[in-house]
Write an enzyme that holds these catalytic residues in place. Structure first.
Site, PDB file in Angstrom:
ATOM      1  N   ALA A 215      10.441  -3.293   5.896  1.00  0.00           N
ATOM      2  CA  ALA A 215      10.562  -2.044   6.686  1.00  0.00           C
ATOM      3  C   ALA A 215      10.617  -0.817   5.772  1.00  0.00           C
ATOM      4  O   ALA A 215      11.517   0.003   5.848  1.00  0.00           O
ATOM      5  CB  ALA A 215      11.798  -2.097   7.581  1.00  0.00           C
ATOM      6  N   ALA A 216       9.620  -0.725   4.893  1.00  0.00           N
ATOM      7  CA  ALA A 216       9.644   0.288   3.834  1.00  0.00           C
ATOM      8  C   ALA A 216       8.538   1.317   3.936  1.00  0.00           C
ATOM      9  O   ALA A 216       8.515   2.274   3.170  1.00  0.00           O
ATOM     10  CB  ALA A 216       9.567  -0.405   2.467  1.00  0.00           C
ATOM     11  N   GLY A 217       7.563   1.129   4.846  1.00  0.00           N
ATOM     12  CA  GLY A 217       6.395   2.007   4.873  1.00  0.00           C
ATOM     13  C   GLY A 217       5.351   1.618   3.848  1.00  0.00           C
ATOM     14  O   GLY A 217       4.453   2.399   3.515  1.00  0.00           O
ATOM     15  N   LEU A 218       5.453   0.371   3.337  1.00  0.00           N
ATOM     16  CA  LEU A 218       4.529  -0.125   2.312  1.00  0.00           C
ATOM     17  C   LEU A 218       3.593  -1.206   2.849  1.00  0.00           C
ATOM     18  O   LEU A 218       2.858  -1.830   2.081  1.00  0.00           O
ATOM     19  CB  LEU A 218       5.322  -0.683   1.117  1.00  0.00           C
ATOM     20  CG  LEU A 218       6.208   0.319   0.368  1.00  0.00           C
ATOM     21  CD1 LEU A 218       7.081  -0.398  -0.653  1.00  0.00           C
ATOM     22  CD2 LEU A 218       5.372   1.396  -0.316  1.00  0.00           C
ATOM     23  N   ALA A 219       3.633  -1.441   4.159  1.00  0.00           N
ATOM     24  CA  ALA A 219       2.748  -2.400   4.837  1.00  0.00           C
ATOM     25  C   ALA A 219       2.948  -3.830   4.354  1.00  0.00           C
ATOM     26  O   ALA A 219       1.994  -4.623   4.349  1.00  0.00           O
ATOM     27  CB  ALA A 219       1.279  -1.986   4.707  1.00  0.00           C
TER      28      ALA A 219
ATOM     29  N   ASP B 252      -2.210  -1.364  10.351  1.00  0.00           N
ATOM     30  CA  ASP B 252      -2.499  -1.406   8.906  1.00  0.00           C
ATOM     31  C   ASP B 252      -3.157  -2.710   8.473  1.00  0.00           C
ATOM     32  O   ASP B 252      -3.605  -2.822   7.332  1.00  0.00           O
ATOM     33  CB  ASP B 252      -1.205  -1.226   8.099  1.00  0.00           C
ATOM     34  CG  ASP B 252      -0.684   0.201   8.130  1.00  0.00           C
ATOM     35  OD1 ASP B 252      -1.479   1.116   8.406  1.00  0.00           O
ATOM     36  OD2 ASP B 252       0.524   0.394   7.887  1.00  0.00           O
TER      37      ASP B 252
ATOM     38  N   GLY C  23       4.581  -6.388   5.788  1.00  0.00           N
ATOM     39  CA  GLY C  23       4.302  -7.333   6.868  1.00  0.00           C
ATOM     40  C   GLY C  23       2.832  -7.378   7.221  1.00  0.00           C
ATOM     41  O   GLY C  23       2.262  -8.446   7.461  1.00  0.00           O
TER      42      GLY C  23
ATOM     43  N   PRO D 229       9.645  -4.634  -0.414  1.00  0.00           N
ATOM     44  CA  PRO D 229      10.796  -4.368   0.463  1.00  0.00           C
ATOM     45  C   PRO D 229      10.389  -4.361   1.937  1.00  0.00           C
ATOM     46  O   PRO D 229       9.281  -3.949   2.285  1.00  0.00           O
ATOM     47  CB  PRO D 229      11.271  -2.975   0.021  1.00  0.00           C
ATOM     48  CG  PRO D 229      10.731  -2.787  -1.349  1.00  0.00           C
ATOM     49  CD  PRO D 229       9.465  -3.566  -1.424  1.00  0.00           C
TER      50      PRO D 229
ATOM     51  N   SER E 273       0.336  -6.671   5.212  1.00  0.00           N
ATOM     52  CA  SER E 273      -0.379  -7.318   4.115  1.00  0.00           C
ATOM     53  C   SER E 273      -0.201  -8.833   4.170  1.00  0.00           C
ATOM     54  O   SER E 273      -1.132  -9.594   3.883  1.00  0.00           O
ATOM     55  CB  SER E 273       0.093  -6.768   2.771  1.00  0.00           C
ATOM     56  OG  SER E 273      -0.791  -7.131   1.732  1.00  0.00           O
TER      57      SER E 273
ATOM     58  N   LYS F 147       0.851  -1.199   0.000  1.00  0.00           N
ATOM     59  CA  LYS F 147       0.000   0.000   0.000  1.00  0.00           C
ATOM     60  C   LYS F 147       0.885   1.248   0.000  1.00  0.00           C
ATOM     61  O   LYS F 147       2.053   1.214   0.391  1.00  0.00           O
ATOM     62  CB  LYS F 147      -0.942   0.021   1.203  1.00  0.00           C
ATOM     63  CG  LYS F 147      -0.255   0.132   2.569  1.00  0.00           C
ATOM     64  CD  LYS F 147       0.052   1.549   3.015  1.00  0.00           C
ATOM     65  CE  LYS F 147       0.837   1.589   4.318  1.00  0.00           C
ATOM     66  NZ  LYS F 147       1.397   2.909   4.635  1.00  0.00           N
TER      67      LYS F 147
END
Length: 282
Positions: free
Chosen positions: A95-99, A135, A101, A93, A103, A9
């Site tokens: 620990a990227a701020g893309l959720a 998240d 884990g 990636p 997801s 996300k």
């Protein structure tokens, strides 16, 4: 064997409203899923164990993994004595701020719901997801949603207009907890969330780009200057809208022309290891 995709996300907006009595921050944010996926498979085991397998060395195989936590909560909720093997093909990636884990955890709830035939509704799955992380409820259904509370109060909104999303993640590691510790509500330029919702409803790409705002970005930039350098490269290459996602460090650019997306991608390929061109999911 059951298979599930776990999409990443991005945040179109991220606002922090106040500190809650439970120690968490009250947030208001618009998130949307993109077609960058982890792929997970699930199969039953004869023993009562949760087994996490991944070729990515940054993916923990124990209770630190949110997919493990999701499986543990699911098994306890339904008194399931069979074990489960979860294989994670990690493309998002870490620990990227893309959720990524979060997801994976949501995909685990969906996958085990099918594997053990528990017939949970989306709302039931979101309630389970609340126990794992902020998240995770959003990631159960994904799409484009307004999230409030800790992230668990969800309302679907109009998706992004069709566009490319160019993503760049620097090697810097960012601690979400550390970022939130530095939040000063008096020093923030807050997003106009309703203006973003109206821009999405009108499918006005220019206004969407103008309303991108993440109150955590200045805090993370102060600690990791690479983020500002990525933003500058994206803007110089012609990106009309650029923002950091979540607590960082990933930065993304929204663009409607393929040639411009290619130019932005190429401007970053030598600068960042993790660079992707994807689409927003509708």
């Amino acid at each position: 064997m059951i298979f599930e995709k776990a999409p990443a996300k991005i945040n179109l907006t991220l606002d922090v409203l106040h500190k809650r009595d439970d120690g968490y921050h009250e947030v208001e944010m618009i998130m949307t899923t993109i077609d960058l996926f982890d792929r997970l498979s699930f199969e039953k085991l004869d023993n009562d164990q949760i087994q996490i397998d991944s070729e990515n060395r940054f993916v923990p195989d124990n209770e630190q993994n949110l997919a493990y936590q999701a499986a543990d909560i699911f098994k306890q909720q339904f008194s399931i004595k069979q074990g489960v093997r979860i294989e994670i093909d990690k493309q998002i990636p870490v620990a990227a701020g893309l959720a990524g884990g979060s997801s994976d955890a949501a995909a685990t709830i969906r996958g085990l719901n099918r594997l053990f035939e528990t017939h949970l509704s989306n709302q039931d799955m979101e309630q389970l997801a609340e126990r794992i992380g902020s998240d995770v409820p959003f990631c159960v259904q994904g799409g484009t949603q307004l999230a409030r509370g800790r992230g668990e109060v969800l309302k679907p909104v109009t998706p992004l207009p069709p566009c490319y999303v160019v993503i760049a993640k620097p090697t810097d590691g960012v601690s979400t907890k550390e970022i939130y510790k530095r939040v000063n509500l008096n020093e923030m330029t807050h997003p106009d969330t309703s203006a973003m919702i109206h821009a999405l409803e009108d499918q006005d790409f220019g206004r969407v780009c103008a309303e991108l705002n993440n109150v955590l970005e200045p805090i993370t930039v102060e600690m990791h200057s690479t983020i500002a350098q990525i933003k500058e490269r994206m803007l110089k290459a012609g990106a009309p809208g650029v923002l950091m996602s979540g607590s960082g460090p990933t930065v993304y650019a929204l663009v409607q022309q393929e040639a411009k997306a290619d130019r932005i991608y190429n401007s970053l390929k030598g600068f960042c290891h993790d660079v992707y061109t994807v689409h927003a999911l509708r």
